[in-house]
Design a protein around this motif. Sequence first.
Motif, PDB file in Angstrom:
ATOM      1  N   TYR B  98     -10.188 -54.662  28.744  1.00  0.00           N
ATOM      2  CA  TYR B  98      -9.469 -53.401  28.938  1.00  0.00           C
ATOM      3  C   TYR B  98      -7.985 -53.470  28.164  1.00  0.00           C
ATOM      4  O   TYR B  98      -7.625 -52.790  27.519  1.00  0.00           O
ATOM      5  CB  TYR B  98      -9.671 -52.572  30.153  1.00  0.00           C
ATOM      6  N   PRO B  99      -7.185 -54.377  28.912  1.00  0.00           N
ATOM      7  CA  PRO B  99      -5.880 -54.628  28.579  1.00  0.00           C
ATOM      8  C   PRO B  99      -5.836 -54.698  26.835  1.00  0.00           C
ATOM      9  O   PRO B  99      -5.073 -54.366  26.185  1.00  0.00           O
ATOM     10  CB  PRO B  99      -5.150 -55.903  29.257  1.00  0.00           C
ATOM     11  N   LEU B 100      -6.790 -55.469  26.508  1.00  0.00           N
ATOM     12  CA  LEU B 100      -6.764 -55.735  25.073  1.00  0.00           C
ATOM     13  C   LEU B 100      -7.197 -54.582  24.327  1.00  0.00           C
ATOM     14  O   LEU B 100      -6.412 -54.333  23.032  1.00  0.00           O
ATOM     15  CB  LEU B 100      -8.131 -56.951  24.759  1.00  0.00           C
ATOM     16  N   ALA B 101      -8.030 -53.728  24.950  1.00  0.00           N
ATOM     17  CA  ALA B 101      -8.156 -52.531  24.152  1.00  0.00           C
ATOM     18  C   ALA B 101      -6.982 -51.725  23.971  1.00  0.00           C
ATOM     19  O   ALA B 101      -6.660 -50.777  23.083  1.00  0.00           O
ATOM     20  CB  ALA B 101      -9.391 -51.716  24.903  1.00  0.00           C
ATOM     21  N   ARG B 102      -6.069 -51.763  25.365  1.00  0.00           N
ATOM     22  CA  ARG B 102      -5.026 -50.888  25.244  1.00  0.00           C
ATOM     23  C   ARG B 102      -3.837 -51.181  24.401  1.00  0.00           C
ATOM     24  O   ARG B 102      -3.023 -50.727  23.944  1.00  0.00           O
ATOM     25  CB  ARG B 102      -4.415 -50.714  26.611  1.00  0.00           C
ATOM     26  N   GLN B 103      -4.001 -52.620  23.908  1.00  0.00           N
ATOM     27  CA  GLN B 103      -3.166 -53.417  22.879  1.00  0.00           C
ATOM     28  C   GLN B 103      -3.606 -53.005  21.686  1.00  0.00           C
ATOM     29  O   GLN B 103      -3.122 -53.738  20.464  1.00  0.00           O
ATOM     30  CB  GLN B 103      -2.658 -54.747  23.035  1.00  0.00           C
ATOM     31  N   GLY B 104      -4.841 -52.321  21.290  1.00  0.00           N
ATOM     32  CA  GLY B 104      -5.470 -51.924  19.968  1.00  0.00           C
ATOM     33  C   GLY B 104      -6.252 -53.333  19.435  1.00  0.00           C
ATOM     34  O   GLY B 104      -6.378 -53.348  18.329  1.00  0.00           O
ATOM     35  N   ARG B 105      -6.468 -54.132  20.556  1.00  0.00           N
ATOM     36  CA  ARG B 105      -7.349 -55.143  20.128  1.00  0.00           C
ATOM     37  C   ARG B 105      -8.729 -55.203  20.478  1.00  0.00           C
ATOM     38  O   ARG B 105      -9.527 -56.256  20.806  1.00  0.00           O
ATOM     39  CB  ARG B 105      -6.789 -56.486  20.491  1.00  0.00           C
ATOM     40  N   GLY B 106      -9.365 -54.015  20.994  1.00  0.00           N
ATOM     41  CA  GLY B 106     -10.595 -53.797  21.785  1.00  0.00           C
ATOM     42  C   GLY B 106     -11.592 -54.274  20.727  1.00  0.00           C
ATOM     43  O   GLY B 106     -12.727 -54.787  21.264  1.00  0.00           O
ATOM     44  N   GLY B 107     -11.464 -53.987  19.456  1.00  0.00           N
ATOM     45  CA  GLY B 107     -12.599 -54.052  18.757  1.00  0.00           C
ATOM     46  C   GLY B 107     -12.621 -55.593  18.412  1.00  0.00           C
ATOM     47  O   GLY B 107     -13.838 -56.267  18.518  1.00  0.00           O
ATOM     48  N   VAL B 108     -11.505 -56.439  18.291  1.00  0.00           N
ATOM     49  CA  VAL B 108     -11.682 -57.940  18.303  1.00  0.00           C
ATOM     50  C   VAL B 108     -12.160 -58.323  19.590  1.00  0.00           C
ATOM     51  O   VAL B 108     -13.081 -59.368  19.488  1.00  0.00           O
ATOM     52  CB  VAL B 108      -9.956 -58.409  17.959  1.00  0.00           C
ATOM     53  N   ALA B 109     -11.942 -58.144  20.425  1.00  0.00           N
ATOM     54  CA  ALA B 109     -12.589 -58.197  22.019  1.00  0.00           C
ATOM     55  C   ALA B 109     -13.988 -58.138  21.821  1.00  0.00           C
ATOM     56  O   ALA B 109     -14.648 -59.201  22.195  1.00  0.00           O
ATOM     57  CB  ALA B 109     -11.854 -57.504  22.972  1.00  0.00           C
ATOM     58  N   MET B 110     -14.448 -57.104  21.422  1.00  0.00           N
ATOM     59  CA  MET B 110     -15.984 -56.739  21.551  1.00  0.00           C
ATOM     60  C   MET B 110     -16.457 -57.737  20.290  1.00  0.00           C
ATOM     61  O   MET B 110     -17.771 -58.309  20.770  1.00  0.00           O
ATOM     62  CB  MET B 110     -16.048 -55.461  20.933  1.00  0.00           C
ATOM     63  N   VAL B 111     -16.051 -57.799  19.268  1.00  0.00           N
ATOM     64  CA  VAL B 111     -16.735 -58.831  18.159  1.00  0.00           C
ATOM     65  C   VAL B 111     -17.118 -60.272  18.934  1.00  0.00           C
ATOM     66  O   VAL B 111     -17.888 -60.863  18.905  1.00  0.00           O
ATOM     67  CB  VAL B 111     -15.865 -58.852  17.033  1.00  0.00           C
ATOM     68  N   LEU B 112     -15.712 -60.669  19.597  1.00  0.00           N
ATOM     69  CA  LEU B 112     -16.009 -62.000  19.984  1.00  0.00           C
ATOM     70  C   LEU B 112     -16.901 -62.079  21.170  1.00  0.00           C
ATOM     71  O   LEU B 112     -17.630 -63.130  21.352  1.00  0.00           O
ATOM     72  CB  LEU B 112     -14.487 -62.503  20.530  1.00  0.00           C
ATOM     73  N   CYS B 113     -17.000 -61.026  21.858  1.00  0.00           N
ATOM     74  CA  CYS B 113     -18.012 -60.889  23.177  1.00  0.00           C
ATOM     75  C   CYS B 113     -19.402 -61.126  22.493  1.00  0.00           C
ATOM     76  O   CYS B 113     -20.252 -61.719  22.863  1.00  0.00           O
ATOM     77  CB  CYS B 113     -17.649 -59.959  23.958  1.00  0.00           C
ATOM     78  N   GLN B 114     -19.661 -60.241  21.352  1.00  0.00           N
ATOM     79  CA  GLN B 114     -20.838 -60.200  20.985  1.00  0.00           C
ATOM     80  C   GLN B 114     -21.180 -61.777  20.325  1.00  0.00           C
ATOM     81  O   GLN B 114     -22.350 -62.142  20.511  1.00  0.00           O
ATOM     82  CB  GLN B 114     -20.954 -59.154  19.735  1.00  0.00           C
ATOM     83  N   VAL B 115     -20.447 -62.214  19.676  1.00  0.00           N
ATOM     84  CA  VAL B 115     -20.735 -63.525  18.795  1.00  0.00           C
ATOM     85  C   VAL B 115     -20.899 -64.544  20.053  1.00  0.00           C
ATOM     86  O   VAL B 115     -21.898 -65.392  19.938  1.00  0.00           O
ATOM     87  CB  VAL B 115     -19.581 -64.003  18.099  1.00  0.00           C
ATOM     88  N   GLY B 116     -19.917 -64.546  21.246  1.00  0.00           N
ATOM     89  CA  GLY B 116     -20.000 -65.362  22.411  1.00  0.00           C
ATOM     90  C   GLY B 116     -21.725 -64.872  23.073  1.00  0.00           C
ATOM     91  O   GLY B 116     -22.199 -66.163  23.467  1.00  0.00           O
ATOM     92  N   SER B 117     -22.063 -63.847  23.149  1.00  0.00           N
ATOM     93  CA  SER B 117     -23.234 -63.491  23.689  1.00  0.00           C
ATOM     94  C   SER B 117     -24.408 -64.120  23.001  1.00  0.00           C
ATOM     95  O   SER B 117     -25.421 -64.694  23.414  1.00  0.00           O
ATOM     96  CB  SER B 117     -23.488 -61.885  23.769  1.00  0.00           C
ATOM     97  N   PHE B 118     -24.298 -64.041  21.449  1.00  0.00           N
ATOM     98  CA  PHE B 118     -25.401 -64.537  20.616  1.00  0.00           C
ATOM     99  C   PHE B 118     -25.477 -65.994  20.772  1.00  0.00           C
ATOM    100  O   PHE B 118     -26.551 -66.675  20.887  1.00  0.00           O
ATOM    101  CB  PHE B 118     -24.962 -64.289  19.336  1.00  0.00           C
ATOM    102  N   ILE B 119     -24.431 -66.967  20.809  1.00  0.00           N
ATOM    103  CA  ILE B 119     -24.576 -68.179  20.896  1.00  0.00           C
ATOM    104  C   ILE B 119     -24.742 -68.443  22.180  1.00  0.00           C
ATOM    105  O   ILE B 119     -25.623 -69.500  22.376  1.00  0.00           O
ATOM    106  CB  ILE B 119     -22.917 -68.760  20.515  1.00  0.00           C
ATOM    107  N   GLY B 120     -24.252 -68.249  23.160  1.00  0.00           N
ATOM    108  CA  GLY B 120     -24.779 -68.238  24.726  1.00  0.00           C
ATOM    109  C   GLY B 120     -26.126 -68.295  24.692  1.00  0.00           C
ATOM    110  O   GLY B 120     -26.894 -69.066  25.641  1.00  0.00           O
ATOM    111  N   GLY B 121     -26.598 -67.083  24.472  1.00  0.00           N
ATOM    112  CA  GLY B 121     -28.061 -66.614  24.596  1.00  0.00           C
ATOM    113  C   GLY B 121     -28.898 -67.705  23.985  1.00  0.00           C
ATOM    114  O   GLY B 121     -29.676 -68.015  24.331  1.00  0.00           O
ATOM    115  N   THR B 122     -28.524 -67.921  22.519  1.00  0.00           N
ATOM    116  CA  THR B 122     -29.316 -68.732  21.819  1.00  0.00           C
ATOM    117  C   THR B 122     -29.361 -70.250  22.416  1.00  0.00           C
ATOM    118  O   THR B 122     -30.524 -70.817  22.674  1.00  0.00           O
ATOM    119  CB  THR B 122     -28.855 -68.833  20.417  1.00  0.00           C
ATOM    120  N   LEU B 123     -28.089 -70.885  22.719  1.00  0.00           N
ATOM    121  CA  LEU B 123     -28.023 -72.206  23.146  1.00  0.00           C
ATOM    122  C   LEU B 123     -29.159 -72.310  24.421  1.00  0.00           C
ATOM    123  O   LEU B 123     -29.689 -73.086  24.757  1.00  0.00           O
ATOM    124  CB  LEU B 123     -26.729 -72.536  23.503  1.00  0.00           C
TER     125      LEU B 123
END
Lengths: 332, 501
Positions: B98-123
């Motif tokens: 949420y602090p990241l989103a307020r700094q205008g980096r919410g999209g970046v945070a979401m992309v990294l979370c999605q990629v992390g989710s994918f790798i975590g889930g697959t591994l």
Amino acid sequence: MLSKTFRVALVILAATALVMIARQGNAQQAYPTKSVQMVPAGSPGGGLDIHARAIEQALTVEKMLDKPFTVLHKGGGGGNLLTSYLVNQKGNGYVIGINSNRVLLNELMGTIEYGFMDVTPVVRLTTEYNCWAVRADSKYKTALDILADLKKDPTSVTFGVGTVPSNDQFNILLPSKQKGVDYGKVKIVAFDAGGDAMAKLLGGHVPVLSTGFSEAITQAEAGKVRILSVSAPSKLDRAPNVPCWKDLGIDVAIYHWRGIYGPPDMPKEAYDYWNKKFAAMVKTKTWKESLDKFELFDAFLTGDEFKKELAKDNETYRELLGAMGMLKKGKK
Amino acid sequence: MDTIPLIMNGFSQALTVPNILSALFGCFLGTVVGVLPGIGPSTTVALMIPISFAMNPATALIMMMGVYCGAMYGGAITSILINVPGEASSVMTAVDGYPLARQGRGGVAMVLCQVGSFIGGTLSIVGLMIVALPLAMFALEFGPAESFSVMFFALILAATLISESMLRGITALIMGLILASIGTDLQTGIGRLTMGVPELLDGIDNVVVIIGVFGVGEVLWYAVSTYGKAEATLERIGAGRWIPNREEWRSGWGPIFRGSLTGFLTGLLAAGSVLGSFLSYSFEKRLSKHPEQFGKGALEGMTACESANNASTGGALIPLLTLGIPHSGTTAVLLTVLTMYGLKPGPQLMIDQAPLMWTVIASLYIANVILIIMNLPAVGIFIRILDIPLKFLMPIILVFASVGAYSINTSLTDVVMVLLFGILGFFMRWSGFTPVALVLGMVLGERLEQSLRQALMISSDGALIFLTKPISLLFLLLTAAIVVVDLVTRKKGRVADDSEG
């Protein structure tokens, strides 16, 4: 004398009245006139929800369903949410609930002020049985060995169960009591319901488990555990080598039953209707198939028999919970 | 037994048109459920049971796996955008997201979370395939004593990090522990601190507390802090960019892989996705060169946490598939589903039903691929939410939180409690207490207490059981080491601060 018109009018009136009476008679026959709410006292996917689905399925497939069900889940409060809900629906013939013996236990423990006499027991439907299970490499070969150890020292064997108060627990206390064990002192540890208790047995953290037969049998068939006794009145087909308590000379049979309850002052037409309907349903093929799939056993009792059993159970539970010090104060 | 043909067969079964469609539907539904706070994957899977009667077992199970994986992906989105974590395992995502989103980096945070989710889930599925059986045996070694020590370790590890002020952190933690003790006591069946409210016999749902102190608390804080200020009328966060730059990618890889491992192992230990997300966040903060940025918008902890909660899915499936023992909510419902199809779930399941089970495992890979393809472009859509002026967004959050609370048990009591916890959350912000410590105490409290009491009841020589069991002893020693290290560095840090001031 009466005029012709008047006589005709009288005849018409009488005929209308007759038709009205006849229709009223029909209306009484015609319960239910609208959909009936079925309320399992558990969340979707749980054991009571499965009962609701199996009832709906059996009545639908066998074309015995007069009006559709609406299903409302009242999981939570250890079944108390259903009981309070039923009490609030006093006199309503269009609500039926599904619950277990928690209706009795909760009142004895004092978590709710209403007991089984405050709702209408409609029928008892199914039962599961409980069993004692040990790991395949356990030193205990029979349940009698364990009971002998308990008699010497009631704290010498620790039991794992899914939850308390429960039939898992009574399946320890009742045989112990019969064998003269000081059963109030037996150590019983509750693990989270579901598979947690079985995992603790397999890991060697508790020596004996008192659990549902259906949970133990797949493990037994895979050679991981041995079942020492089952709480059924006679041996079960799926485990012909496992003795029931009576085979071991102990006069105990425990039914982990599920039944149908209605609101207090349930209209007689609704009560009679469901007694007949369920009596017919339990004989159908679809229902029997569902029972097999879920390792359930038929335990049908009509409302009157059910009520008598409940009164008996209530006294047994009162005594056992009293010995464990779990009874609400003032209930002795 | 040769598993390669079984795996190939599993993929060929899972890749039929009806099965892919059902995976797509499951993934979509799972993401929606994950985005909405309140209703979780286990309830959704249970509600699908009647629909699944009409399908063959493979198709139905594939759909349910899609829901299970999808819900873990969706959880990050509301945490980052509107500070409403939909479940306990996403709390740490909100703390930085949420602090990241307020700094205008919410999209970046979401992309990294999605990629992390994918790798975590697959591994975690790879782990499930390769080492399922030995790990399942290892997991059985964890009895009550071991569980207690692991929980205690996690609690101390997280607690010493979270708050700037030790006293406030501990106070919030104890409040959480007290909240956790509300409800029916497992060992005696007696209700505690229920104040005669029957709904409280089940305890307070973690999600109710989380939605309250995070989401509603934030809304109240906004309302009070902008009251009467004219310049606040059209203030908005703004979407900002959403493609991570090279540096952001580079900072993500380590947390993703460490988080995946932590999540997989804790998922296996019946601890669910919650423990993994808290632990991996704490690890990242300790490893970081800039720990002071954690909680103010650091990518690492959040990415690790999302990787961990997705990796827990594979771990949690291991005991179910190899031993027929479910533990978390969703795997327990899956057990019911297997029973319903007459599959007799038990230790023989992977042998008796090998083709079906490998189809299910293959479908987990497919679900993860579908989810990453589906969710990455969706980030671009979701991020537009931040373009809504705050004065309109905040009431929407309030509605969202109330609906979410109601959906948990369809109970108005939960809605009232969410609002009460919102007020608590507001006062915590106002007085500088950290809501995270409260949530941590709450989500770990119940298991901590129960495993402590179970261990003491089982033990023949009292509290010594925690020292005589090797795994338990190991975690207690680790805990002690961390406390010592913290005390020393804290002292040093304070000296440094003083000299600067």
